[in-house]
Design a protein around this motif. Structure first.
Motif, PDB file in Angstrom:
ATOM      1  N   SER A   1       1.487  16.319 -61.214  1.00  0.00           N
ATOM      2  CA  SER A   1       0.158  16.097 -59.821  1.00  0.00           C
ATOM      3  C   SER A   1      -0.464  15.995 -60.704  1.00  0.00           C
ATOM      4  CB  SER A   1      -0.381  16.957 -59.687  1.00  0.00           C
ATOM      5  OG  SER A   1      -0.593  17.916 -60.633  1.00  0.00           O
ATOM      6  N   ILE A   2      -1.010  16.109 -62.057  1.00  0.00           N
ATOM      7  CA  ILE A   2      -1.590  15.767 -63.212  1.00  0.00           C
ATOM      8  C   ILE A   2      -1.843  14.172 -62.740  1.00  0.00           C
ATOM      9  CG2 ILE A   2      -2.992  15.341 -65.050  1.00  0.00           C
ATOM     10  CD1 ILE A   2      -2.450  18.569 -64.909  1.00  0.00           C
ATOM     11  N   GLN A   3      -0.606  13.604 -64.011  1.00  0.00           N
ATOM     12  CA  GLN A   3      -0.141  12.368 -63.707  1.00  0.00           C
ATOM     13  C   GLN A   3      -0.922  11.483 -62.588  1.00  0.00           C
ATOM     14  OE1 GLN A   3       3.749  11.074 -65.331  1.00  0.00           O
ATOM     15  NE2 GLN A   3       3.938  13.195 -66.282  1.00  0.00           N
TER      16      GLN A   3
ATOM     17  N   ILE B   1      -5.149  11.884 -77.437  1.00  0.00           N
ATOM     18  CA  ILE B   1      -5.103  11.524 -78.694  1.00  0.00           C
ATOM     19  C   ILE B   1      -3.972  12.655 -77.307  1.00  0.00           C
ATOM     20  CG2 ILE B   1      -3.236  11.247 -80.736  1.00  0.00           C
ATOM     21  CD1 ILE B   1      -5.795   9.427 -80.369  1.00  0.00           C
ATOM     22  N   GLY B   2      -2.599  12.884 -77.633  1.00  0.00           N
ATOM     23  CA  GLY B   2      -1.171  13.036 -76.811  1.00  0.00           C
ATOM     24  C   GLY B   2      -1.136  13.101 -74.820  1.00  0.00           C
ATOM     25  N   GLY B   3       0.146  13.994 -74.535  1.00  0.00           N
ATOM     26  CA  GLY B   3       0.003  13.548 -73.157  1.00  0.00           C
ATOM     27  C   GLY B   3       0.641  14.563 -72.404  1.00  0.00           C
TER      28      GLY B   3
ATOM     29  N   ALA C   1      -9.709  25.393 -62.629  1.00  0.00           N
ATOM     30  CA  ALA C   1      -8.949  25.102 -60.733  1.00  0.00           C
ATOM     31  C   ALA C   1      -7.364  26.126 -61.118  1.00  0.00           C
ATOM     32  CB  ALA C   1      -8.230  24.191 -60.521  1.00  0.00           C
ATOM     33  N   ASN C   2      -6.351  27.194 -61.591  1.00  0.00           N
ATOM     34  CA  ASN C   2      -5.616  27.574 -61.607  1.00  0.00           C
ATOM     35  C   ASN C   2      -5.203  29.340 -61.889  1.00  0.00           C
ATOM     36  OD1 ASN C   2      -6.344  27.669 -63.852  1.00  0.00           O
ATOM     37  ND2 ASN C   2      -3.633  26.400 -64.377  1.00  0.00           N
ATOM     38  N   TYR C   3      -6.338  29.401 -61.822  1.00  0.00           N
ATOM     39  CA  TYR C   3      -6.590  30.898 -62.312  1.00  0.00           C
ATOM     40  C   TYR C   3      -6.706  31.375 -60.560  1.00  0.00           C
ATOM     41  CZ  TYR C   3      -8.013  35.923 -64.120  1.00  0.00           C
ATOM     42  OH  TYR C   3      -8.522  36.842 -63.997  1.00  0.00           O
TER      43      TYR C   3
ATOM     44  N   SER D   1      -3.151  19.161 -71.011  1.00  0.00           N
ATOM     45  CA  SER D   1      -4.879  19.292 -72.149  1.00  0.00           C
ATOM     46  C   SER D   1      -5.458  18.094 -72.248  1.00  0.00           C
ATOM     47  CB  SER D   1      -4.541  20.344 -72.863  1.00  0.00           C
ATOM     48  OG  SER D   1      -4.183  21.187 -73.294  1.00  0.00           O
ATOM     49  N   ALA D   2      -4.532  16.887 -73.112  1.00  0.00           N
ATOM     50  CA  ALA D   2      -4.833  15.510 -73.013  1.00  0.00           C
ATOM     51  C   ALA D   2      -5.587  14.876 -71.740  1.00  0.00           C
ATOM     52  CB  ALA D   2      -3.716  14.453 -73.130  1.00  0.00           C
ATOM     53  N   VAL D   3      -4.455  14.886 -70.414  1.00  0.00           N
ATOM     54  CA  VAL D   3      -5.177  13.912 -69.406  1.00  0.00           C
ATOM     55  C   VAL D   3      -5.712  14.893 -68.803  1.00  0.00           C
ATOM     56  CG1 VAL D   3      -2.906  13.306 -67.760  1.00  0.00           C
ATOM     57  CG2 VAL D   3      -1.984  13.623 -69.520  1.00  0.00           C
ATOM     58  N   GLU D   4      -5.955  15.909 -68.840  1.00  0.00           N
ATOM     59  CA  GLU D   4      -6.642  16.814 -67.800  1.00  0.00           C
ATOM     60  C   GLU D   4      -8.272  16.132 -68.443  1.00  0.00           C
ATOM     61  OE1 GLU D   4      -6.439  20.819 -66.508  1.00  0.00           O
ATOM     62  OE2 GLU D   4      -5.649  20.466 -65.184  1.00  0.00           O
ATOM     63  N   GLU D   5      -8.301  16.204 -70.161  1.00  0.00           N
ATOM     64  CA  GLU D   5     -10.188  16.163 -70.696  1.00  0.00           C
ATOM     65  C   GLU D   5      -9.527  14.927 -70.356  1.00  0.00           C
ATOM     66  OE1 GLU D   5     -11.407  18.875 -71.676  1.00  0.00           O
ATOM     67  OE2 GLU D   5      -9.731  20.121 -70.543  1.00  0.00           O
TER      68      GLU D   5
ATOM     69  N   LEU E   1       4.362  10.609 -70.133  1.00  0.00           N
ATOM     70  CA  LEU E   1       3.248  11.932 -70.284  1.00  0.00           C
ATOM     71  C   LEU E   1       4.122  12.930 -70.010  1.00  0.00           C
ATOM     72  CD1 LEU E   1       0.470  10.337 -68.090  1.00  0.00           C
ATOM     73  CD2 LEU E   1       0.719  10.421 -70.302  1.00  0.00           C
ATOM     74  N   ARG E   2       3.633  13.663 -70.917  1.00  0.00           N
ATOM     75  CA  ARG E   2       4.491  15.360 -70.066  1.00  0.00           C
ATOM     76  C   ARG E   2       3.225  15.975 -69.245  1.00  0.00           C
ATOM     77  NH1 ARG E   2       7.250  19.017 -73.690  1.00  0.00           N
ATOM     78  NH2 ARG E   2       7.579  18.108 -75.419  1.00  0.00           N
ATOM     79  N   ALA E   3       2.368  15.578 -69.097  1.00  0.00           N
ATOM     80  CA  ALA E   3       1.779  16.564 -68.126  1.00  0.00           C
ATOM     81  C   ALA E   3       2.451  16.904 -66.892  1.00  0.00           C
ATOM     82  CB  ALA E   3       0.036  15.507 -67.879  1.00  0.00           C
TER      83      ALA E   3
ATOM     84  N   HIS F   1      -0.509   8.126 -76.736  1.00  0.00           N
ATOM     85  CA  HIS F   1       0.434   9.125 -76.316  1.00  0.00           C
ATOM     86  C   HIS F   1       1.799   8.479 -77.494  1.00  0.00           C
ATOM     87  CE1 HIS F   1       3.172  12.331 -75.729  1.00  0.00           C
ATOM     88  NE2 HIS F   1       3.938  11.690 -74.237  1.00  0.00           N
ATOM     89  N   ARG F   2       2.811   9.279 -77.952  1.00  0.00           N
ATOM     90  CA  ARG F   2       3.461   8.927 -79.057  1.00  0.00           C
ATOM     91  C   ARG F   2       4.407   8.453 -78.184  1.00  0.00           C
ATOM     92  NH1 ARG F   2       4.579  14.475 -81.934  1.00  0.00           N
ATOM     93  NH2 ARG F   2       5.189  15.670 -80.278  1.00  0.00           N
ATOM     94  N   ARG F   3       4.993   8.918 -76.958  1.00  0.00           N
ATOM     95  CA  ARG F   3       5.629   8.520 -76.340  1.00  0.00           C
ATOM     96  C   ARG F   3       5.648   7.524 -75.229  1.00  0.00           C
ATOM     97  NH1 ARG F   3       9.012  12.556 -73.808  1.00  0.00           N
ATOM     98  NH2 ARG F   3       6.793  13.939 -73.509  1.00  0.00           N
ATOM     99  N   ASP F   4       6.920   6.995 -74.508  1.00  0.00           N
ATOM    100  CA  ASP F   4       6.393   6.059 -73.568  1.00  0.00           C
ATOM    101  C   ASP F   4       6.440   6.593 -72.101  1.00  0.00           C
ATOM    102  OD1 ASP F   4       8.667   6.366 -73.185  1.00  0.00           O
ATOM    103  OD2 ASP F   4       9.282   3.854 -72.856  1.00  0.00           O
TER     104      ASP F   4
END
Ligand code: NAP
Length: 313
Positions: free
Chosen positions: A184-186, A150-152, A49-51, A155-159, A179-181, A174-177
């Motif tokens: 808007s994706i969150q 696995i992951g925050g 979506a971002n190209y 990529s993790a959230v979109e996938e 998200l890094r995403a 996710h290893r924290r409480d």
């Protein structure tokens, strides 16, 4: 003679294909080497979506197919061959591959990056047997099953969102409480009924006899271990780690300058510390690893390779 080129591009993701397009348009005799599949990481993406200029429903594979055709239309030659070794010293660079040896005046390294592994017991053994690094490729196998992502990061959230179209439930671990995403994706993820979150947790082990059957989590705040078993009617479930990437640069170790993470150091013109050797895309040290920046790197590297070759003559 037929294996002698002006430029050899190693890697056929957006960086390599953009290099191929620019080099062949500049009438350089151009070879693009790809290991097994064209496209790199972007072919594992369902939505691009971002190209800029992406059309609605543009997928990674469709974008890559257009890029590859465009490079070929201008005369770039594409070969599937695995690079075994490379000699970058001197005016003639030699690339030794499984099916032969190729030489060139300039080389563009564009081998990108690969998904980072969790590194827990069972992960490698059960890859392709419930563990997958590509939602677009494997989501369908998990229709109506449970899935853990696995992951925050983005990529993790979109996938994970994409996987909710197939799985009956998707849990982001996710290893924290937090998200890094991107926010808007969150927001979309938190609003999705099929999505759950397991915070402050890592994966300690993946178990199964030929197929994923259970996963062991560790709560990083309490140290407590917990094991999730596949529902007995399902017998299995999916695990999709999206915890970042590592550069595919082992072949170039000790041949070009890299940072401590294995990313190749270049200047703004994509030049490495070795004359006639350029790097483009996710493999190099940079602040933003996206299709648009990979393609831009590729264009710059090809133009600089052309200048380098002109000055040789
Ligand atoms: P990333 O941003 O580096 O995120 C990796 C995630 O995995 C982080 O949440 C990290 O946790 C976690 N992680 C790392 N190592 C881990 C480990 N050993 N165990 C458990 N968790 C671990 O990677 P990415 O999401 O693949 O994105 C890469 C780049 O592509 C980013 O620049 C991203 O913005 C970009 N991207 C953009 C889009 C988009 O714009 N649509 C889509 C995909 C990717 P911490 O948060 O605790 O560090």
């Amino acid at each position: 003679m037929e294996n002698n080129y002006d430029v050899i591009i190693i890697g056929a993701g957006p960086a390599g294909l953009a290099s191929g397009l620019y080099a062949s348009r500049a009438k350089l005799n151009t070879l693009i080497l790809e290991k097994d599949k064209t496209g790199g990481q972007i072919v594992t993406t369902d939505e691009v979506a971002n190209y800029p200029g992406s059309i609605e429903d543009a997928t990674g594979p469709s974008l890559i197919a257009r890029m590859a055709n465009q490079a070929e239309e201008f005369g770039a030659i594409r070969k599937k061959d695995a690079v075994l070794d490379i000699d970058l010293e001197g005016k003639v660079k030699t690339v030794k591959c499984q099916n032969g040896e190729y030489t060139a005046k300039a080389v563009i390294l564009a081998t990108g990056a690969n998904p980072r592994k969790i590194g827990c017991p069972g992960e490698i053994e059960l890859t392709g047997k419930g563990v997958s690094y590509c939602a677009t490729c494997d989501a369908d196998f998990f229709t109506d099953f449970e899935v853990f992502v696995i992951g925050g990061g983005d990529s993790a959230v979109e996938e994970a969102m994409y996987l909710t179209k197939f799985a009956r439930k998707v849990t982001i671990v996710h290893r924290r409480d937090e998200l890094r995403a991107a926010k808007s994706i969150q927001e979309k993820a938190f609003a999705n009924d099929k999505m759950e979150f397991l915070w402050d947790s890592t994966v300690e082990e993946i178990k199964g006899d030929g197929i994923v059957e259970s996963i062991v989590f560790k709560n990083l705040k309490t140290g407590e271990l917990s094991e999730y078993q596949a529902h007995e009617d399902d017998g299995t479930f999916g695990i999709f780690p999206f915890i970042g990437f590592t550069p595919t640069s082992h072949l170039f170790k000790d041949k070009v300058q890299m940072d401590e993470g294995g990313y190749i150091v270049t200047d703004d013109n994509m030049k490495t510390n070795v004359e006639g050797v350029f790097a483009a895309g996710d493999i190099r040290v940079k602040s933003l690893r996206q299709v648009i920046t990979a393609a831009a790197d590729g264009a710059i590297a090809a133009v600089q390779a052309e200048k380098y070759i002109d000055n040789m003559n």
